[in-house]
Design a protein around this motif. Structure first.
Motif, PDB file in Angstrom:
ATOM      1  N   VAL A  44      82.877 -20.708  43.058  1.00 26.65           N
ATOM      2  CA  VAL A  44      83.107 -22.030  42.478  1.00 26.65           C
ATOM      3  C   VAL A  44      82.099 -23.022  43.037  1.00 26.65           C
ATOM      4  O   VAL A  44      81.433 -23.740  42.312  1.00 26.65           O
ATOM      5  CB  VAL A  44      84.540 -22.513  42.762  1.00 26.65           C
ATOM      6  CG1 VAL A  44      84.734 -23.905  42.186  1.00 26.65           C
ATOM      7  CG2 VAL A  44      85.544 -21.550  42.178  1.00 26.65           C
ATOM      8  N   PHE A  45      81.984 -23.061  44.352  1.00 32.46           N
ATOM      9  CA  PHE A  45      81.004 -23.973  44.944  1.00 32.46           C
ATOM     10  C   PHE A  45      80.387 -23.366  46.190  1.00 32.46           C
ATOM     11  O   PHE A  45      81.101 -23.021  47.143  1.00 32.46           O
ATOM     12  CB  PHE A  45      81.658 -25.309  45.305  1.00 32.46           C
ATOM     13  CG  PHE A  45      80.709 -26.233  46.009  1.00 32.46           C
ATOM     14  CD1 PHE A  45      79.752 -26.921  45.291  1.00 32.46           C
ATOM     15  CD2 PHE A  45      80.748 -26.365  47.393  1.00 32.46           C
ATOM     16  CE1 PHE A  45      78.852 -27.746  45.933  1.00 32.46           C
ATOM     17  CE2 PHE A  45      79.847 -27.187  48.045  1.00 32.46           C
ATOM     18  CZ  PHE A  45      78.908 -27.884  47.304  1.00 32.46           C
ATOM     19  N   SER A  46      79.083 -23.227  46.185  1.00 33.63           N
ATOM     20  CA  SER A  46      78.380 -22.859  47.417  1.00 33.63           C
ATOM     21  C   SER A  46      76.916 -23.210  47.223  1.00 33.63           C
ATOM     22  O   SER A  46      76.394 -23.140  46.114  1.00 33.63           O
ATOM     23  CB  SER A  46      78.529 -21.371  47.720  1.00 33.63           C
ATOM     24  OG  SER A  46      77.844 -20.631  46.743  1.00 33.63           O
ATOM     25  N   ILE A  47      76.276 -23.630  48.304  1.00 30.11           N
ATOM     26  CA  ILE A  47      74.842 -23.923  48.237  1.00 30.11           C
ATOM     27  C   ILE A  47      74.142 -22.774  48.929  1.00 30.11           C
ATOM     28  O   ILE A  47      73.919 -22.810  50.136  1.00 30.11           O
ATOM     29  CB  ILE A  47      74.514 -25.260  48.925  1.00 30.11           C
ATOM     30  CG1 ILE A  47      75.441 -26.360  48.414  1.00 30.11           C
ATOM     31  CG2 ILE A  47      73.076 -25.659  48.677  1.00 30.11           C
ATOM     32  CD1 ILE A  47      75.214 -27.681  49.073  1.00 30.11           C
ATOM     33  N   SER A  48      73.799 -21.750  48.178  1.00 27.91           N
ATOM     34  CA  SER A  48      73.310 -20.543  48.846  1.00 27.91           C
ATOM     35  C   SER A  48      71.952 -20.752  49.496  1.00 27.91           C
ATOM     36  O   SER A  48      71.501 -19.917  50.256  1.00 27.91           O
ATOM     37  CB  SER A  48      73.270 -19.377  47.869  1.00 27.91           C
ATOM     38  OG  SER A  48      72.879 -19.807  46.595  1.00 27.91           O
ATOM     39  N   PHE A  49      71.309 -21.889  49.212  1.00 24.42           N
ATOM     40  CA  PHE A  49      70.040 -22.217  49.869  1.00 24.42           C
ATOM     41  C   PHE A  49      70.181 -22.142  51.378  1.00 24.42           C
ATOM     42  O   PHE A  49      69.286 -21.665  52.076  1.00 24.42           O
ATOM     43  CB  PHE A  49      69.609 -23.619  49.446  1.00 24.42           C
ATOM     44  CG  PHE A  49      68.396 -24.134  50.152  1.00 24.42           C
ATOM     45  CD1 PHE A  49      67.137 -23.693  49.799  1.00 24.42           C
ATOM     46  CD2 PHE A  49      68.516 -25.055  51.169  1.00 24.42           C
ATOM     47  CE1 PHE A  49      66.018 -24.168  50.451  1.00 24.42           C
ATOM     48  CE2 PHE A  49      67.405 -25.535  51.827  1.00 24.42           C
ATOM     49  CZ  PHE A  49      66.153 -25.085  51.468  1.00 24.42           C
ATOM     50  N   PHE A  50      71.345 -22.601  51.903  1.00 22.76           N
ATOM     51  CA  PHE A  50      71.504 -22.645  53.347  1.00 22.76           C
ATOM     52  C   PHE A  50      71.692 -21.257  53.954  1.00 22.76           C
ATOM     53  O   PHE A  50      71.632 -21.105  55.162  1.00 22.76           O
ATOM     54  CB  PHE A  50      72.666 -23.570  53.734  1.00 22.76           C
ATOM     55  CG  PHE A  50      72.297 -25.015  53.594  1.00 22.76           C
ATOM     56  CD1 PHE A  50      71.538 -25.642  54.544  1.00 22.76           C
ATOM     57  CD2 PHE A  50      72.686 -25.727  52.478  1.00 22.76           C
ATOM     58  CE1 PHE A  50      71.157 -26.967  54.399  1.00 22.76           C
ATOM     59  CE2 PHE A  50      72.323 -27.050  52.323  1.00 22.76           C
ATOM     60  CZ  PHE A  50      71.561 -27.670  53.287  1.00 22.76           C
TER      61      PHE A  50
ATOM     62  N   THR B 274      69.601 -18.861  53.139  1.00 23.32           N
ATOM     63  CA  THR B 274      68.279 -18.252  53.158  1.00 23.32           C
ATOM     64  C   THR B 274      67.492 -18.724  54.381  1.00 23.32           C
ATOM     65  O   THR B 274      67.917 -19.635  55.092  1.00 23.32           O
ATOM     66  CB  THR B 274      67.485 -18.645  51.903  1.00 23.32           C
ATOM     67  OG1 THR B 274      67.297 -20.062  51.933  1.00 23.32           O
ATOM     68  CG2 THR B 274      68.238 -18.285  50.642  1.00 23.32           C
TER      69      THR B 274
ATOM     70  N   ALA C   6      64.671 -20.301  54.417  1.00 20.36           N
ATOM     71  CA  ALA C   6      64.211 -21.677  54.236  1.00 20.36           C
ATOM     72  C   ALA C   6      65.321 -22.643  54.641  1.00 20.36           C
ATOM     73  O   ALA C   6      65.076 -23.655  55.312  1.00 20.36           O
ATOM     74  CB  ALA C   6      63.805 -21.906  52.780  1.00 20.36           C
TER      75      ALA C   6
ATOM     76  N   LEU D 212      65.531 -25.773  57.493  1.00 22.49           N
ATOM     77  CA  LEU D 212      66.021 -27.111  57.169  1.00 22.49           C
ATOM     78  C   LEU D 212      67.190 -27.479  58.090  1.00 22.49           C
ATOM     79  O   LEU D 212      67.226 -28.582  58.652  1.00 22.49           O
ATOM     80  CB  LEU D 212      66.452 -27.181  55.707  1.00 22.49           C
ATOM     81  CG  LEU D 212      66.989 -28.537  55.282  1.00 22.49           C
ATOM     82  CD1 LEU D 212      65.897 -29.581  55.331  1.00 22.49           C
ATOM     83  CD2 LEU D 212      67.580 -28.479  53.888  1.00 22.49           C
TER      84      LEU D 212
END
Lengths: 332, 214
Positions: free
Chosen positions: B166-172, B174, B176, B180
């Motif tokens: 439903v909600f996740s920011i998979s960028f975090f 990785t 990269a 960050l």
């Protein structure tokens, strides 16, 4: 003695400020935005508005946190964040959850632009980075494209291997992924019956905006053409010199949007003419090659990568200093 | 008094991850989930305490010219012990940390503390320094792990908070995202640290001025 006024340079000020250029860019993007809203309906308006508002707000909030007075922020507001926000919105498919443009805009403005020092100091194009961030984070939502409200003029459609019509597939996926497309080049040019992100499907509107920028002398017409042509030609070469793929390949995906509005950002292109040729030719070749071998939409990744190469290009390609004469080689 | 200094140095003033920026390799690699970061932190803490004790005991015996190889030998011994223990008792952690466990040998914090503290200070202080440095490392890593796990997976220490679909920011999740996150943590930590530091300096200055007047 009163005849002369003594003052420090600069003595002549041009009316061409960052603010005016950015307003021009905003105006140039309006046709593509409007066509996006026509093709994808009110959901496109929501995405565009949310992305733009978030971008502007996050710039203001960042500067407030930085201890800048509010009236000074208003005075120095130069519309770059509006451009970034609009581009982020144009790079999203209509109907995605609203929080995605919010996060993408915040990332673009705060991390990519403001943390590197604000307008003109960013290493890569904020909108591109915002799009890539969203693409990496919300891959599924970012690649679920709604199909356009206005259907194909020629009655063409995109079908998969079994012959069923695929709704929401982009013509690029048809070109690369084994689906067959019966959309004509005119459909691709006008964006009718084409799935994709809000700003990319109607090429006519983007080109119209590009022409406005060229007339206003914001954009040099040479660079988008070099980029698009090289991409098309390399694609042709990779497909065994089949010139039938030339037009579909350049009219599919985000290539024209990237070429007109994103790759040509002043801040993230080389300073010299030769440097720009290197930049756009390599960019075009990279886009075509990556598209061919990854079977995905790569324009934003290619631009992001080349943005990082720009400082190296600028280091080795620099203009001839005034009055400098190249040393003659000694004749033996 | 000195114990308090050592504790403050280890956890805050010279926090290995956020202030000295040492041991970045495990920090970037294993903080994808909170549990791994915590495990890595504890493993490093154990190695740090033990190696600090041994090096401090041998500080007058080890010849100056070959001290680095000697330190590495001692550290490697404890890393091997830790690796075997984790493999035996927490095989899950062992498989997820993988090579990074063995790479503790070359973790800059451990060699840095051996060279900078243990080889010049008595045993008790060295052990405390190892403990608090390790705690600082563990704390920093675990908070980063929690941050990244919550954002990327929607869970905390493996306990699901919400559905990641439903909600996740998979960028975090990785690499990269690791950079960050690390950058953000260093920035926030230093802003807070400088604010507190300035305040305490003002206080000190005011007190000194008062004493002078008196």
């Amino acid at each position: 003695m009163e005849k002369y006024v003594f003052s420090a340079s600069p003595h002549i000020k041009s009316p061409r400020t960052t603010k005016r250029i950015m307003i021009d860019v905003c105006i140039a993007m309006l046709p593509a935005c409007i066509m996006g809203c026509v093709l994808f309906g009110w959901q496109a308006i929501v995405v565009l508005a949310v992305a733009t508002l978030t971008a502007v707000l996050s710039e203001i909030v960042y500067r407030l946190c930085d201890g800048v007075k509010f009236d000074r922020i208003l005075k120095e507001f130069d519309f770059t964040s509006v451009v970034t926000g609009m581009l982020v919105g144009m790079n999203m498919p209509a109907g995605i959850p609203v929080y995605i443009p919010v996060f993408a805009s915040i990332f673009a403005i705060v991390v990519v632009k403001m943390l590197f020092g604000g307008t003109g100091k960013n290493l890569v194009n904020p909108a591109i980075a915002g799009r890539v961030f969203a693409f990496m984070s919300f891959a599924k939502a970012m690649t679920t494209y709604p199909s356009a409200i206005i259907g194909s003029l020629s009655g063409g459609s995109i079908t998969d291997a079994a012959g069923t019509v695929v709704t929401g597939a982009t013509p690029l996926s048809a070109l690369l992924g084994g689906n067959t497309s019966t959309l004509t080049n005119l459909d691709l040019f006008l964006g009718t019956g084409v799935g994709g992100v809000i700003g990319e499907t109607c090429k006519a509107a983007i080109i119209l905006g590009g022409i406005y920028l060229v007339i206003r002398k914001v954009l040099n017409f040479r660079w988008p053409i070099v980029y698009v042509a090289v991409t098309g030609l390399v694609t042709v070469a990779l497909n065994g010199f089949d010139f039938a793929v030339f037009l579909p390949s350049i009219l599919s995906g985000g290539l024209i949007l990237g070429a007109v509005f994103m790759a040509t950002d002043f801040v993230t292109t080389p300073d010299t003419k030769l440097g720009n040729y290197i930049y756009f030719v390599v960019l075009g070749a990279l886009t075509a090659v990556l598209r061919h071998f990854t079977s995905g939409e790569v324009v934003s990744f290619a631009i992001l990568f080349m943005n990082l190469v720009v400082p190296i290009i600028d280091k080795y390609v620099y203009p001839r200093p005034f009055g400098y004469v190249k040393k003659q080689k000694e004749v033996k | 008094m000195k114990i308090r200094e050592i504790a403050l140095d280890g956890v805050v003033r010279q926090n290995p991850t956020l202030k000295l920026v040492l041991g970045t390799c495990p920090t970037l690699a294993v903080t994808t989930v909170a549990f791994d970061s915590f495990g890595m932190g504890l493993a490093v803490t154990f190695v740090l305490i033990c190696s600090n004790i041994i090096i401090s005991l041998l500080r007058n015996v080890i010849p100056d010219k070959v001290r680095i190889p000697a330190f590495i030998m001692i550290i490697a011994t404890f890393v091997t012990i830790v690796e075997m223990v984790i493999k035996k008792f927490v095989p899950d952690l062992y498989s997820s940390l993988g090579n990074f466990l063995a790479l503790i040998v070359v973790n800059c914090i451990i060699l840095g503390r051996a060279e900078g503290f243990a080889s010049q200070n008595p045993v008790g202080y060295s052990a405390l320094d190892g403990l608090f440095m390790g705690l600082g490392f563990t704390l920093a890593l675990t908070t980063m792990g929690i941050f990244r796990e919550v954002l990327a997976k929607g869970s905390i220490f493996g306990v699901t908070l919400w559905d990641a679909n439903v909600f996740s920011i998979s960028f975090f999740g990785t690499s990269a995202g690791a950079f960050l996150t690390y950058g953000l943590f260093i920035a926030v930590f230093n802003v807070a640290y400088n604010a507190v530091d300035r305040k305490s300096r003002h206080k000190l200055a005011a007190r000194l001025a008062n004493e002078e007047v008196a």
